[in-house]
Design a protein around this motif. Structure first.
Motif, PDB file in Angstrom:
ATOM      1  N   ASN A  46       0.819  -1.210   0.000  1.00 18.86           N
ATOM      2  CA  ASN A  46       0.000   0.000   0.000  1.00 18.86           C
ATOM      3  C   ASN A  46       0.853   1.261   0.000  1.00 18.86           C
ATOM      4  N   VAL A  47       1.963   1.225   0.747  1.00 22.90           N
ATOM      5  CA  VAL A  47       2.857   2.389   0.767  1.00 22.90           C
ATOM      6  C   VAL A  47       3.454   2.614  -0.623  1.00 22.90           C
ATOM      7  N   VAL A  48       3.858   1.532  -1.293  1.00 27.30           N
ATOM      8  CA  VAL A  48       4.420   1.654  -2.639  1.00 27.30           C
ATOM      9  C   VAL A  48       3.394   2.252  -3.600  1.00 27.30           C
ATOM     10  N   LEU A  49       2.181   1.719  -3.586  1.00 25.71           N
ATOM     11  CA  LEU A  49       1.141   2.201  -4.494  1.00 25.71           C
ATOM     12  C   LEU A  49       0.729   3.634  -4.158  1.00 25.71           C
ATOM     13  N   MET A  50       0.619   3.932  -2.860  1.00 22.94           N
ATOM     14  CA  MET A  50       0.271   5.279  -2.443  1.00 22.94           C
ATOM     15  C   MET A  50       1.322   6.282  -2.913  1.00 22.94           C
ATOM     16  N   SER A  51       2.573   5.953  -2.700  1.00 17.87           N
ATOM     17  CA  SER A  51       3.653   6.860  -3.081  1.00 17.87           C
ATOM     18  C   SER A  51       3.715   7.053  -4.593  1.00 17.87           C
ATOM     19  N   THR A  52       3.474   5.973  -5.340  1.00 17.77           N
ATOM     20  CA  THR A  52       3.468   6.078  -6.797  1.00 17.77           C
ATOM     21  C   THR A  52       2.408   7.055  -7.272  1.00 17.77           C
ATOM     22  N   HIS A  53       1.230   6.962  -6.686  1.00 18.75           N
ATOM     23  CA  HIS A  53       0.153   7.882  -7.067  1.00 18.75           C
ATOM     24  C   HIS A  53       0.442   9.312  -6.606  1.00 18.75           C
ATOM     25  N   LEU A  54       1.042   9.434  -5.430  1.00 19.47           N
ATOM     26  CA  LEU A  54       1.382  10.773  -4.932  1.00 19.47           C
ATOM     27  C   LEU A  54       2.365  11.471  -5.864  1.00 19.47           C
ATOM     28  N   GLY A  56       2.721  10.966  -8.863  1.00 21.57           N
ATOM     29  CA  GLY A  56       2.064  11.230 -10.140  1.00 21.57           C
ATOM     30  C   GLY A  56       0.996  12.298 -10.036  1.00 21.57           C
ATOM     31  N   GLY A  57       0.849  12.861  -8.844  1.00 24.44           N
ATOM     32  CA  GLY A  57      -0.156  13.893  -8.642  1.00 24.44           C
ATOM     33  C   GLY A  57      -1.578  13.369  -8.600  1.00 24.44           C
ATOM     34  N   GLU A  58      -1.730  12.075  -8.384  1.00 25.51           N
ATOM     35  CA  GLU A  58      -3.066  11.458  -8.351  1.00 25.51           C
ATOM     36  C   GLU A  58      -3.521  11.353  -6.899  1.00 25.51           C
ATOM     37  N   TRP A  59      -4.002  12.452  -6.365  1.00 22.24           N
ATOM     38  CA  TRP A  59      -4.275  12.562  -4.937  1.00 22.24           C
ATOM     39  C   TRP A  59      -5.398  11.638  -4.478  1.00 22.24           C
ATOM     40  N   ALA A  60      -6.462  11.558  -5.242  1.00 18.08           N
ATOM     41  CA  ALA A  60      -7.588  10.705  -4.851  1.00 18.08           C
ATOM     42  C   ALA A  60      -7.180   9.238  -4.826  1.00 18.08           C
ATOM     43  N   ALA A  61      -6.400   8.820  -5.815  1.00 18.23           N
ATOM     44  CA  ALA A  61      -5.936   7.435  -5.851  1.00 18.23           C
ATOM     45  C   ALA A  61      -5.003   7.144  -4.679  1.00 18.23           C
ATOM     46  N   ALA A  62      -4.165   8.101  -4.319  1.00 19.50           N
ATOM     47  CA  ALA A  62      -3.258   7.924  -3.183  1.00 19.50           C
ATOM     48  C   ALA A  62      -4.036   7.749  -1.883  1.00 19.50           C
ATOM     49  N   LEU A  63      -5.138   8.492  -1.768  1.00 18.41           N
ATOM     50  CA  LEU A  63      -5.968   8.419  -0.565  1.00 18.41           C
ATOM     51  C   LEU A  63      -6.557   7.024  -0.391  1.00 18.41           C
ATOM     52  N   ARG A  64      -6.778   6.328  -1.489  1.00 17.34           N
ATOM     53  CA  ARG A  64      -7.341   4.979  -1.453  1.00 17.34           C
ATOM     54  C   ARG A  64      -6.425   4.015  -0.699  1.00 17.34           C
ATOM     55  N   TYR A  65      -5.142   4.328  -0.654  1.00 20.69           N
ATOM     56  CA  TYR A  65      -4.176   3.482   0.052  1.00 20.69           C
ATOM     57  C   TYR A  65      -3.783   4.066   1.407  1.00 20.69           C
ATOM     58  N   LEU A  66      -3.804   5.388   1.508  1.00 17.34           N
ATOM     59  CA  LEU A  66      -3.427   6.036   2.762  1.00 17.34           C
ATOM     60  C   LEU A  66      -4.410   5.718   3.882  1.00 17.34           C
ATOM     61  N   LEU A  67      -5.708   5.783   3.600  1.00 20.05           N
ATOM     62  CA  LEU A  67      -6.695   5.575   4.660  1.00 20.05           C
ATOM     63  C   LEU A  67      -6.682   4.157   5.220  1.00 20.05           C
ATOM     64  N   PRO A  68      -6.564   3.106   4.406  1.00 14.22           N
ATOM     65  CA  PRO A  68      -6.397   1.770   4.990  1.00 14.22           C
ATOM     66  C   PRO A  68      -5.116   1.644   5.810  1.00 14.22           C
ATOM     67  N   LEU A  69      -4.065   2.339   5.390  1.00 14.07           N
ATOM     68  CA  LEU A  69      -2.817   2.330   6.152  1.00 14.07           C
ATOM     69  C   LEU A  69      -3.034   2.929   7.538  1.00 14.07           C
ATOM     70  N   LEU A  70      -3.753   4.052   7.594  1.00 15.86           N
ATOM     71  CA  LEU A  70      -4.059   4.685   8.882  1.00 15.86           C
ATOM     72  C   LEU A  70      -4.993   3.805   9.717  1.00 15.86           C
ATOM     73  N   ALA A  71      -5.911   3.101   9.050  1.00 15.42           N
ATOM     74  CA  ALA A  71      -6.804   2.185   9.761  1.00 15.42           C
ATOM     75  C   ALA A  71      -6.014   1.041  10.387  1.00 15.42           C
ATOM     76  N   PHE A  72      -4.970   0.595   9.699  1.00 12.02           N
ATOM     77  CA  PHE A  72      -4.096  -0.454  10.239  1.00 12.02           C
ATOM     78  C   PHE A  72      -3.421   0.038  11.522  1.00 12.02           C
ATOM     79  N   VAL A  73      -2.935   1.268  11.493  1.00 10.10           N
ATOM     80  CA  VAL A  73      -2.316   1.855  12.690  1.00 10.10           C
ATOM     81  C   VAL A  73      -3.326   1.898  13.835  1.00 10.10           C
ATOM     82  N   ALA A  74      -4.564   2.304  13.526  1.00  3.76           N
ATOM     83  CA  ALA A  74      -5.603   2.372  14.555  1.00  3.76           C
ATOM     84  C   ALA A  74      -5.902   0.992  15.127  1.00  3.76           C
ATOM     85  N   GLY A  75      -5.882  -0.033  14.277  1.00  6.27           N
ATOM     86  CA  GLY A  75      -6.139  -1.385  14.752  1.00  6.27           C
ATOM     87  C   GLY A  75      -5.094  -1.872  15.733  1.00  6.27           C
TER      88      GLY A  75
END
Length: 223
Positions: A46-54, A56-75
């Motif tokens: 997820n970090v790899v895919l998020m960073s790739t989209h970031l 590339g300036g694809e902010w919405a696509a990056a968010l698709r990976y960032l939020l599950p990452l943050l949810a993992f931290v919360a878990g």
């Protein structure tokens, strides 16, 4: 009064780790195949895919990976707090409570339509994080039930030690790790194939694996 010590030993039993790994692999394949190609627990991916989209300036696509990452931290945070607060519970072991919560979460995910993929991925990542934080040993050895890289390193290390020393304990330790990896792979394979066939509700099969693990923790004797 503390809970009997056999309960904590059962949480480290190899057979329990097998069903946890089956569920972990299944969940990862499910979210990738059904829920927008996001990993439930392989957060490195997820970090790899998020960073790739970031980049590339694809902010919405990056968010698709960032939020599950943050949810993992919360878990992880929630599971650690549950352990601290309920580690001496008598009626039910705190790890069984974690598994029961996971089952409820995955049950809800199976009811969420595809437009809710982001929320579904966050819930599965949260669930996986609680599991990996709560079940950290198999046969007295540190391991992860929802990812493979650490297990692969530790298993290979143990195999190398056995090749050098012929210590049966090291060979057994390697067997634990490679057995867990195999179970994860089987769960991922089944999850990937069945998710293509059955779609959103397929995640409920992971609940079956978790239920078996939960029930096994009540056994006094390991098969």
């Amino acid at each position: 009064m503390k809970r009997p010590t056999h309960q904590s030993q059962m949480s480290e039993a190899f057979i329990v780790s097998v069903f946890l790994a089956l569920g972990g692999g299944f969940q990862d394949a499910y979210t990738y195949m059904v829920r927008d190609h996001v990993f439930a627990n392989a957060q490195t991916g997820n970090v790899v895919l998020m960073s790739t989209h970031l980049f590339g300036g694809e902010w919405a696509a990056a968010l698709r990976y960032l939020l599950p990452l943050l949810a993992f931290v919360a878990g992880v945070l929630v599971a650690e707090q549950v352990q601290h607060r309920f580690k001496h519970a008598v009626r039910i072991h705190w790890r069984q409570g974690i598994l029961a919560a996971e089952m409820v979460i995955l049950g809800l995910v199976g009811l969420m339509p595809l437009p809710m993929n982001l929320a579904a991925n966050m819930l599965v990542s949260f669930s996986c994080a609680m599991q990996v934080q709560s079940f950290r040993k198999v046969g007295g050895n540190a391991y992860a039930s929802t990812m493979c890289i650490g297990n692969l390193r530790s298993g290979t290390e143990a195999l190398s030690h056995w090749a050098r020393t012929r210590d049966a304990g090291e060979l057994r330790r390697a067997g634990y790790y490679f057995g867990v990896i195999l179970a994860f792979a089987v769960g991922a394979g089944a999850g990937g194939r069945l998710s293509v066939l059955w779609g959103v509700p397929t995640i409920w099969i992971a609940d079956v694996f978790l239920l078996v693990a939960l029930l096994l923790m009540d056994l006094d004797r390991i098969a």
